[in-house]
Scaffold this motif. Structure first.
Motif, PDB file in Angstrom:
ATOM      1  N   UNK A  52     -17.618  71.668 112.246  1.00 39.32           N
ATOM      2  CA  UNK A  52     -17.559  70.226 112.542  1.00 39.32           C
ATOM      3  C   UNK A  52     -18.704  69.799 113.460  1.00 39.32           C
ATOM      4  N   UNK A  53     -19.041  70.644 114.432  1.00 39.28           N
ATOM      5  CA  UNK A  53     -20.154  70.332 115.328  1.00 39.28           C
ATOM      6  C   UNK A  53     -21.464  70.236 114.550  1.00 39.28           C
ATOM      7  N   UNK A  54     -21.675  71.173 113.646  1.00 44.36           N
ATOM      8  CA  UNK A  54     -22.895  71.157 112.830  1.00 44.36           C
ATOM      9  C   UNK A  54     -22.971  69.893 111.980  1.00 44.36           C
ATOM     10  N   UNK A 105     -20.506  65.197 125.423  1.00 41.34           N
ATOM     11  CA  UNK A 105     -19.069  65.292 125.669  1.00 41.34           C
ATOM     12  C   UNK A 105     -18.257  64.576 124.593  1.00 41.34           C
ATOM     13  N   UNK A 106     -18.746  63.422 124.139  1.00 38.90           N
ATOM     14  CA  UNK A 106     -17.980  62.685 123.129  1.00 38.90           C
ATOM     15  C   UNK A 106     -17.993  63.407 121.791  1.00 38.90           C
ATOM     16  N   UNK A 107     -19.109  64.023 121.425  1.00 32.94           N
ATOM     17  CA  UNK A 107     -19.148  64.809 120.189  1.00 32.94           C
ATOM     18  C   UNK A 107     -18.156  65.971 120.294  1.00 32.94           C
ATOM     19  N   UNK A 145     -13.085  68.505 118.678  1.00 32.30           N
ATOM     20  CA  UNK A 145     -11.793  69.070 119.070  1.00 32.30           C
ATOM     21  C   UNK A 145     -10.634  68.250 118.523  1.00 32.30           C
ATOM     22  N   UNK A 146     -10.853  66.951 118.404  1.00 35.58           N
ATOM     23  CA  UNK A 146      -9.830  66.073 117.823  1.00 35.58           C
ATOM     24  C   UNK A 146      -9.541  66.469 116.375  1.00 35.58           C
ATOM     25  N   UNK A 147     -10.593  66.762 115.640  1.00 35.91           N
ATOM     26  CA  UNK A 147     -10.428  67.194 114.254  1.00 35.91           C
ATOM     27  C   UNK A 147      -9.644  68.493 114.185  1.00 35.91           C
ATOM     28  N   UNK A 191     -20.317  58.693 117.506  1.00 41.18           N
ATOM     29  CA  UNK A 191     -19.990  58.449 118.919  1.00 41.18           C
ATOM     30  C   UNK A 191     -20.217  56.982 119.290  1.00 41.18           C
ATOM     31  N   UNK A 192     -19.495  56.521 120.281  1.00 42.64           N
ATOM     32  CA  UNK A 192     -19.537  55.097 120.665  1.00 42.64           C
ATOM     33  C   UNK A 192     -20.939  54.584 121.019  1.00 42.64           C
TER      34      UNK A 192
END
Length: 601
Positions: free
Chosen positions: A159-161, A194-196, A201-203, A301-302
């Protein structure tokens, strides 16, 4: 390289020391301060011939040996009675008792490996890859252990990638269009770190929650998973043997015992379901819906949402991102077989199912409900959180079907949300005033049960009222078409339901055992027919009685002779010891007879 023994660790001290080591460049276990280790503990090399065991370690592991070889000690540690076993290394350490070491294919760890039914822990977290064989996971889960799979526990890496690639594509477009200076790009990327991480982690959180919800829906709900597996096999998408999924006879046995699929098995189905639904949505025109296209903005991200919203529309992976977002929302919240079941029951396309689910989610303010339930993590029992989520799941499932049946594939998400949202809020406010004394008592009992486990009052009220919102869309639509107050329609709807025992009838339908695809279809048809007949009767009462003060009383006094036999029949049925498809079919058909010429106006 090392075996770290800390028989009675102080969590604060241990965490602080691990943090220090993490921040230190090129640190190893040899850098751990021995003074921070509890009495009897120590750090040992795996190259040692033997490792001395203190009394504290012997007592903890419940053994008498004063020394063991490193591999013997590791096998004992794998079997130790602990809350959690975290695997973050390389190699396969657990197999099933029906597999040989040759089957595993990791010779370097043959001397350490144990079987899934030998693990002493309650929970496994797989931070490494292939730490367990799939059969080993299933064996541990069948013995009562809690375990997902490595690709679920490790999903944050992928997910990070994905986020990294999509953000870089977006910022490259922003630079080319002149909306971002290249020199400002590094600082902007760093500001979103941090938001990414939170998005990733939400996923991971939602996938694990989805597995927990599906794990709870066992026994009678096993049929839908069994059918899903069969359909994927039939389409050549899934190889049951390759994925170590049970054959049909074994699934039938589990269902008879009130058991379901294990978490590792559900994790496999979750993956296949997402792949299939994603491909179907990607091939559709889903991305053209103005409401669902907003998922593109929600993905980022926002700091990027307002500033680069226009640029996002030209993102070369725009369709893929929207399809992924919608897939994850629907499958995480509704389970692996939901989309297939909706397609089969209503003949709708996957895109139409996704739109209908989105409509249901928005008008029932599901996101706010989920957020409130999830905010109670580690404050109320997890089982109660799961039951609250399943209560809303049932409402969303029925609402999605209702939208598809009433509206077919002609779905405009924005229009439908606006059409029904206000009326639904009005319906929720009037529930208490229109319920019978018996229903109010039941509702209060459910409300108190939520309060007893520590849920806040507002959430307890919502959970208690959700069951009474199942007919809400019929009420709201009838009110809209007749330009009537929602409260007036609700009063007739619920009053008729009490008169004819329709709530009881609906509960009996939901409790019918579903042994396969056709039972599921039969139950769905009966459920739809019950809601349809109920709604038609309400419409007939309102049209005939106009705006009289008590429409139901007026209608009943006029048609007493024709309706009374059905009331008596339903009252007798309530006393029967058990229900089956044939009996409930007769009950539902009897409601339809009231609507026929010669029975009612």
């Amino acid at each position: 390289q090392n075996i770290f023994l800390d028989p009675d660790p102080d969590p604060k001290t241990s965490f602080s020391e691990r943090q220090r080591m993490f921040k230190k460049s090129r640190s190893g276990w040899d850098d751990y301060n021995p003074a921070k280790i509890s009495a009897g503990g120590g750090i040992h090399s795996r190259l040692d011939k033997t490792i001395p065991l203190s009394k504290q370690v012997r007592d903890w592991l419940e053994i008498s040996e004063t020394a063991l070889s490193p591999h013997e000690l590791i096998k004992l540690l794998l079997r130790a009675k602990v809350d959690m076993l975290w695997n973050g290394g390389i190699g396969t350490y657990v197999k099933s008792s029906k597999e040989s070491n040759v089957d595993v294919g990791d010779m370097s760890n043959n001397s350490l490996r144990i079987n899934g039914n030998e693990l002493g822990c309650r929970v496994v977290g797989e931070g490494g890859n292939l730490g367990f064989t799939q059969r080993g996971r299933i064996e541990f889960a069948m013995a009562g252990g809690r375990i997902n799979t490595d690709f679920i526990d490790n999903s944050a890496g992928v997910a990070t990638s994905d986020h990294e690639v999509n953000i870089k594509i977006l910022l490259a477009q922003a630079i080319r269009s002149g909306k971002l200076k290249e020199k400002d790009r590094p600082a902007l990327l760093a500001s979103m770190t941090d938001e990414v991480a939170e998005l990733v982690l939400r996923s991971n959180y939602l996938q694990t929650q989805a597995i927990s919800m599906m794990e709870t829906m066992k026994g009678p709900r096993m049929g839908s998973k069994q059918h899903f597996v069969a359909k994927l096999e039939e389409q050549g998408v899934l190889n049951r043997q390759l994925e170590f999924l049970p054959e049909d006879d074994m699934l039938t046995e589990r269902r008879a015992r009130g058991e379901g699929l294990t978490r590792p098995e559900l994790a496999v189905l979750l993956s296949y379901s997402k792949i299939l639904v994603y491909q179907q949505l990607l091939a559709s025109d889903l991305h053209e819906d103005p409401y669902l296209s907003r998922e593109l903005i929600r993905y980022f991200p926002k700091p990027l949402q307002a500033r680069f919203a226009a640029v996002m529309e030209q993102h070369r992976l725009r369709r893929e991102i929207i399809a992924t977002q919608v897939t994850n929302s629907m499958v995480n919240r509704m389970g692996v077989s939901f989309c297939l079941r909706m397609q089969e029951d209503t003949h709708a396309s996957p895109a139409a199912v996704a739109k209908a689910f989105t409509i249901a989610r928005e008008i029932f303010a599901a996101r706010e409900f989920w957020a409130e339930v999830e905010s109670l993590d580690n404050r109320v029992p997890a089982e109660q959180q799961t039951m609250a989520l399943l209560t809303l799941w049932n409402v969303l499932r029925q609402a999605t079907r209702w939208v598809l049946i009433r509206r077919g594939g002609r779905l405009d998400v924005d229009e439908m949300v606006q059409r029904w949202s206000a009326g639904l809020k009005a319906m929720e406010k009037t529930i208490l005033s229109t319920l019978s004394a018996e229903d109010r008592a039941e509702m209060e009992q459910r409300r108190q049960a939520s309060l007893d486990v520590g849920m806040p009052l507002s959430l307890a009220d919502r959970i208690a009222s959700l069951e009474y919102l199942l007919p809400a869309l019929d009420v709201v639509e009838t009110a809209a078409q007749g330009q009537l107050a929602v409260a007036d329609v609700a009063r007739v709807y619920l009053g008729l339901g009490e008169l004819l025992h329709l709530k009881w009838l609906r509960q009996q339908l939901e409790s019918l055992p579903v042994k396969g695809q056709w039972h599921a279809h039969a139950r769905a048809i009966l459920r739809d027919e019950l809601f349809s007949n109920h709604n038609k009767l309400v419409d007939s009462i309102l049209r005939e009685s106009g705006r009289k003060k008590d429409p139901l009383d007026c209608w009943m006094s006029k048609h007493e002779l024709r309706v009374r036999p059905v009331i008596n029949f339903m009252s007798e049925m309530v006393e029967l010891p058990e229900m089956d498809f044939a009996t409930l079919s007769v009950a539902v058909r009897s409601l339809g007879q009231i609507l026929e010429p010669g029975h009612a106006a």
